[in-house]
Design a protein around this motif. Structure first.
Motif, PDB file in Angstrom:
ATOM      1  N   ASN A   1     -15.970 -20.898 -33.858  1.00  0.00           N
ATOM      2  CA  ASN A   1     -16.916 -21.774 -33.186  1.00  0.00           C
ATOM      3  C   ASN A   1     -17.324 -21.108 -31.880  1.00  0.00           C
ATOM      4  N   ALA A   2     -18.514 -21.428 -31.408  1.00  0.00           N
ATOM      5  CA  ALA A   2     -18.976 -20.888 -30.135  1.00  0.00           C
ATOM      6  C   ALA A   2     -19.963 -21.856 -29.506  1.00  0.00           C
ATOM      7  N   ARG A   3     -20.030 -21.799 -28.169  1.00  0.00           N
ATOM      8  CA  ARG A   3     -20.990 -22.611 -27.420  1.00  0.00           C
ATOM      9  C   ARG A   3     -21.659 -21.719 -26.388  1.00  0.00           C
ATOM     10  N   VAL A   4     -22.977 -21.729 -26.371  1.00  0.00           N
ATOM     11  CA  VAL A   4     -23.751 -20.973 -25.389  1.00  0.00           C
ATOM     12  C   VAL A   4     -23.956 -21.860 -24.172  1.00  0.00           C
ATOM     13  N   GLY A   5     -23.695 -21.316 -22.969  1.00  0.00           N
ATOM     14  CA  GLY A   5     -23.900 -22.067 -21.733  1.00  0.00           C
ATOM     15  C   GLY A   5     -25.374 -22.289 -21.461  1.00  0.00           C
ATOM     16  N   ILE A   6     -25.757 -23.548 -21.249  1.00  0.00           N
ATOM     17  CA  ILE A   6     -27.154 -23.922 -21.030  1.00  0.00           C
ATOM     18  C   ILE A   6     -27.253 -24.749 -19.758  1.00  0.00           C
ATOM     19  N   ASP A   7     -28.244 -24.442 -18.944  1.00  0.00           N
ATOM     20  CA  ASP A   7     -28.511 -25.239 -17.753  1.00  0.00           C
ATOM     21  C   ASP A   7     -29.003 -26.613 -18.193  1.00  0.00           C
ATOM     22  N   ARG A   8     -28.346 -27.668 -17.742  1.00  0.00           N
ATOM     23  CA  ARG A   8     -28.685 -29.023 -18.186  1.00  0.00           C
ATOM     24  C   ARG A   8     -30.086 -29.455 -17.786  1.00  0.00           C
TER      25      ARG A   8
ATOM     26  N   GLY B   1     -26.163 -17.173 -19.534  1.00  0.00           N
ATOM     27  CA  GLY B   1     -25.492 -15.880 -19.632  1.00  0.00           C
ATOM     28  C   GLY B   1     -23.991 -15.970 -19.827  1.00  0.00           C
ATOM     29  N   PHE B   2     -23.493 -17.138 -20.211  1.00  0.00           N
ATOM     30  CA  PHE B   2     -22.067 -17.276 -20.514  1.00  0.00           C
ATOM     31  C   PHE B   2     -21.916 -18.147 -21.746  1.00  0.00           C
ATOM     32  N   GLY B   3     -20.689 -18.170 -22.264  1.00  0.00           N
ATOM     33  CA  GLY B   3     -20.406 -19.007 -23.417  1.00  0.00           C
ATOM     34  C   GLY B   3     -18.914 -19.116 -23.642  1.00  0.00           C
ATOM     35  N   TYR B   4     -18.573 -19.832 -24.684  1.00  0.00           N
ATOM     36  CA  TYR B   4     -17.182 -20.035 -25.085  1.00  0.00           C
ATOM     37  C   TYR B   4     -17.077 -19.681 -26.559  1.00  0.00           C
ATOM     38  N   VAL B   5     -16.025 -18.937 -26.916  1.00  0.00           N
ATOM     39  CA  VAL B   5     -15.771 -18.606 -28.312  1.00  0.00           C
ATOM     40  C   VAL B   5     -14.379 -19.080 -28.686  1.00  0.00           C
ATOM     41  N   GLU B   6     -14.271 -19.643 -29.876  1.00  0.00           N
ATOM     42  CA  GLU B   6     -13.013 -20.240 -30.327  1.00  0.00           C
ATOM     43  C   GLU B   6     -12.480 -19.511 -31.555  1.00  0.00           C
ATOM     44  N   PHE B   7     -11.152 -19.365 -31.588  1.00  0.00           N
ATOM     45  CA  PHE B   7     -10.458 -18.673 -32.669  1.00  0.00           C
ATOM     46  C   PHE B   7      -9.421 -19.602 -33.291  1.00  0.00           C
ATOM     47  N   THR B   8      -8.949 -19.257 -34.499  1.00  0.00           N
ATOM     48  CA  THR B   8      -7.977 -20.116 -35.182  1.00  0.00           C
ATOM     49  C   THR B   8      -6.541 -19.867 -34.750  1.00  0.00           C
ATOM     50  N   THR B   9      -6.266 -18.664 -34.221  1.00  0.00           N
ATOM     51  CA  THR B   9      -4.884 -18.340 -33.837  1.00  0.00           C
ATOM     52  C   THR B   9      -4.845 -17.716 -32.448  1.00  0.00           C
ATOM     53  N   VAL B  10      -3.684 -17.779 -31.820  1.00  0.00           N
ATOM     54  CA  VAL B  10      -3.508 -17.135 -30.520  1.00  0.00           C
ATOM     55  C   VAL B  10      -3.586 -15.616 -30.673  1.00  0.00           C
ATOM     56  N   GLU B  11      -3.201 -15.091 -31.822  1.00  0.00           N
ATOM     57  CA  GLU B  11      -3.296 -13.647 -32.065  1.00  0.00           C
ATOM     58  C   GLU B  11      -4.763 -13.204 -32.084  1.00  0.00           C
TER      59      GLU B  11
END
Length: 151
Positions: free
Chosen positions: A106-113, A120-130
């Motif tokens: 999953n990922a989220r792109v940072g957007i000015d409200r 120019g930033f975002g968040y990326v999600e992974f299934t494991t800590v590895e």
């Protein structure tokens, strides 16, 4: 650099960087992470970057979500699915020739409200800590996405 984010985010959404061992103090031991590109053409766009060196991190999560904050993204990354695609492509390039397989789930792109523009930033999600740490290891100056070195 790339940072892990905690589920209980602060109001500004930013968190302290993860601490990792100081890479400046190690000598070149000839490991794949220390191999420079042999591309003598000067065109480093198509050069295969080195496999990231494994680092130690403090304060990793004990359970999901395993999310990292990413900065210096291209403003041309407009959709969350595009960010997933671009980061997965980066991870395939960085770990090419190894047994490491890392997938962004999953990922989220940072957007000015107010303006709706990308920030120019975002968040990326992974299934494991590895998978999260394999991604964080890519914060070594060799991780280019759409012409920009991400952190």
């Amino acid at each position: 650099g790339l940072r892990h984010t905690h589920p209980a985010a602060s109001s500004d959404g930013l968190h302290p960087s993860l601490h990792h061992e100081d890479d400046d103090d190690h000598e070149d031991d000839g490991s794949p992470g220390d191999v420079a590109s042999n591309d003598d053409t000067g065109d480093h766009h198509n050069a295969i970057p080195p496999v990231p060196s494994k680092r130690e991190y403090d304060d990793l999560p004990n359970g999901p979500p395993y999310t990292a904050y990413v900065r210096n993204l291209s403003y041309d990354i407009r959709e969350n699915d595009q960010l997933v695609y671009e980061i997965n492509g980066l991870l395939e390039r960085r770990y090419e020739g190894t047994d490491v397989r890392v997938q962004v789930v999953n990922a989220r792109v940072g957007i000015d409200r107010e303006s709706g523009k990308r920030k120019g930033f975002g968040y990326v999600e992974f299934t494991t800590v590895e998978d999260l740490t394999a991604f964080l290891d890519c914060d070594d100056g060799n991780s280019e996405v759409m012409g920009r070195n991400i952190h």
